[in-house]
Design an enzyme around this catalytic site. Structure first.
Site: not given
Ligand code: NAI
Length: 506
Positions: A123, A144, A156, A194
């Site tokens: 993001s 995204h 996106e 954003n």
């Molecule tokens: P989250 O923290 O809920 O989940 C991330 C997951 O990735 C965790 O389960 C973690 O164990 C796993 N993980 C971390 N490193 C890893 C690796 N090397 N290999 C495999 N798994 C791995 O995070 P979330 O909120 O789902 O965000 C994920 C991505 O999406 C980030 O890049 C974030 O910036 C992006 N994003 C998040 C939004 C939100 O509102 N939460 C909205 C749009 C994008």
């Protein structure tokens, strides 16, 4: 690049909030999905959580039993990245760190087919920077999604500096297949949504910082006059200042301190105090104690009973105020100059009341302004000047309340609340298109679906009238001297030529 999408195998890395949402909608659309997470058991747990969601959707009649059974078969937890060898597309939704994302994509490159598209759900990081760590950046693009993925029906598709058109097209087609509206963006800070969202919050914060109005007043006016679902301060409380303030700072810095995106000292200070919003129990509003949140309303003054005179100005604005005064049952004065006992009303566009009073030689003590930008519909905004007699202002408020509409009384401010906020949103939207970040249509769709605004910035500009938006911005720029309000060339050119902002002519 992959162009025919049947049959399709999708890999999702990261089974957190975003990864599981993406896996859910893809499997629901009949795509075979493999889900991997570095934490043991996380992918299986995510699958269980998705199954529960599907059961709920089945109970509500949105999915049939057969659809749930098919979707459940389509979604498989993976034990390692090796399971992605036959994937057509892999989307990473892991931790938001450039080094970790780069490392993951390099590892994936050694496993996936040569024509597999690699997508990042980042993001805030640069897609170009993430792709630069791979041997084949042409097959890497941003994809995204927004949270919660099943409900936020926009995605996106972001092309980095090296992304192949075929890669972006593949993700665009895939988004359509899973029922999301794809919008194409260039890799720029904040992408579309954003970036476009900078105006609403930063301008609302400036209004409060200038003491023109309180935050509850700003929220009420933007909801009830402009039609936003959530006021900016409610939105800040919902997102949490620990998330919103760093995003404001990051986009401002990434654009080399562009004044249009300037963050506010208000959020910086409140963040250091731990007033994060709903998650900490206190933000701009108090979620711990309802009683202390609302101040008792002041006693209503008797309505102004004398004549009301409207200053010359925009014919449309005058006729709206005339109709309003008639609805309120007041006596309208029609002379070129006000009589000695009239309440004087001015209708500034991007100016403050003081400037109108000084230019027209009016009696400041009995002059107020009224915002006509939203056709005097919904909540009305009245504005005093520093010399307005307080009692008269309260009487004017009571008079205008006789229309049956709620009335907000604010201090003198160039452009009231709605004019400032809408003109800023339209201006930033115009500049996004001017910079070639995306097409006009994609900008408006992304904002409506991604931010939930009642209209896209360009459609809003067309509705207000590009010339009026330009006049508001010129006046804000002149009176404040702040380059934040300088009009985007996209707006200025089209306003001068009488063209639409949204619909490209020719
Ligand atoms: P989250 O923290 O809920 O989940 C991330 C997951 O990735 C965790 O389960 C973690 O164990 C796993 N993980 C971390 N490193 C890893 C690796 N090397 N290999 C495999 N798994 C791995 O995070 P979330 O909120 O789902 O965000 C994920 C991505 O999406 C980030 O890049 C974030 O910036 C992006 N994003 C998040 C939004 C939100 O509102 N939460 C909205 C749009 C994008």
């Amino acid at each position: 690049m992959q162009s025919t999408l049947n049959p399709l195998v999708l890999g999702v890395v990261g089974a957190g909030a975003m990864g599981r949402g993406i896996a859910q909608i893809a499997a629901q659309a009949g795509v075979r999905v493999r889900l991997f997470d570095v934490q043991a058991g996380a992918a299986a747990n995510a699958r269980d959580a998705v199954l529960l969601q599907w059961k709920k959707l089945q109970e509500k009649g949105r999915l049939t039993e057969a659809m749930v059974a098919d979707a459940a078969l389509a979604l498989e937890p993976a034990q390692s990245l090796d399971a992605f060898a036959d994937c057509d597309i892999v989307i990473e939704a892991i931790v938001e760190r450039l080094d970790v994302k780069r490392e993951l994509l390099s590892a994936l490159e050694k496993i996936v087919r040569a024509d597999c598209v690699l997508a990042t759900n980042t993001s805030s990081l640069s897609v170009t920077a993430i792709a630069a760590g791979t041997a084949h950046p042409e097959r890497v693009a941003g994809f995204h999604f927004f949270n919660p993925v099943p409900l936020m029906k926009v995605v996106e598709v972001i092309s980095g500096a090296m992304t192949d058109d075929g890669t972006a097209q593949c993700l665009t087609d895939f988004a359509q297949r899973i029922g999301h509206r794809p919008v194409r963006a260039k890799d720029t800070p904040g992408f579309i949504v954003n970036h476009a969202g900078r105006g609403y919050l930063t301008e609302a914060l400036r209004i409060v910082q200038e003491s023109a109005a309180g935050f509850t007043q700003v929220d009420e006016v933007l909801r009830e006059a402009a039609g936003f679902r959530l006021g900016p301060f409610q939105l800040l409380d919902l997102t949490g200042l620990d998330v919103s303030h760093p995003v404001m700072e990051s986009i401002y810095e990434q654009y080399y301190q562009e004044p249009r995106y300037r963050p506010s000292v208000i959020t910086a200070r409140r963040l250091s105090a731990g007033l994060l919003g709903r998650k900490s129990g206190r933000g701009f509003y108090n979620y711990e104690s309802e009683a202390s949140a609302a101040a008792p309303p002041p006693a209503d003054a008797a309505p102004w009973s004398g004549p009301v005179w409207i200053a010359a100005g925009d014919a449309q604005a005058r006729s709206q105020v005339t109709a309003l005064i008639e609805r309120c049952g007041a006596i309208l004065e029609t002379g070129a100059l006000p009589s000695a006992d009239a309440l004087c009303v001015v209708v500034p566009l991007g100016e403050d009341v003081s400037t109108c009073v000084a230019r027209e030689g009016l009696d400041a003590t009995r002059t107020i302004g009224i915002d006509t930008l939203t056709d005097c519909a919904g909540r009305l905004t009245l504005m005093t000047n520093p010399a307005t007699a307080r009692a008269l202002a309260e009487q004017a408020k009571s008079l205008f309340s006789k229309s049956g509409q709620a009335v907000t009384l604010i201090e003198d401010s160039s452009g009231f609340i709605v004019q400032r906020v809408l003109a800023t949103i339209v201006n930033i939207g115009c500049d996004i298109v001017q910079q070639g970040v995306c097409s006009p249509g994609d900008l408006d769709s992304a904002v409506v679906l991604g931010l939930g605004y009642p209209r896209g910035p360009l459609a809003w500009g067309d509705q207000i009238g590009p010339r009026r938006v330009l006049e508001i911005l010129h006046n804000l720029h002149r009176t404040s001297g702040d380059p934040r309000y300088r009009p985007s060339p996209w707006l200025a050119r089209r306003a001068q030529l009488g063209l639409s902002l949204l619909h490209v002519s020719g």
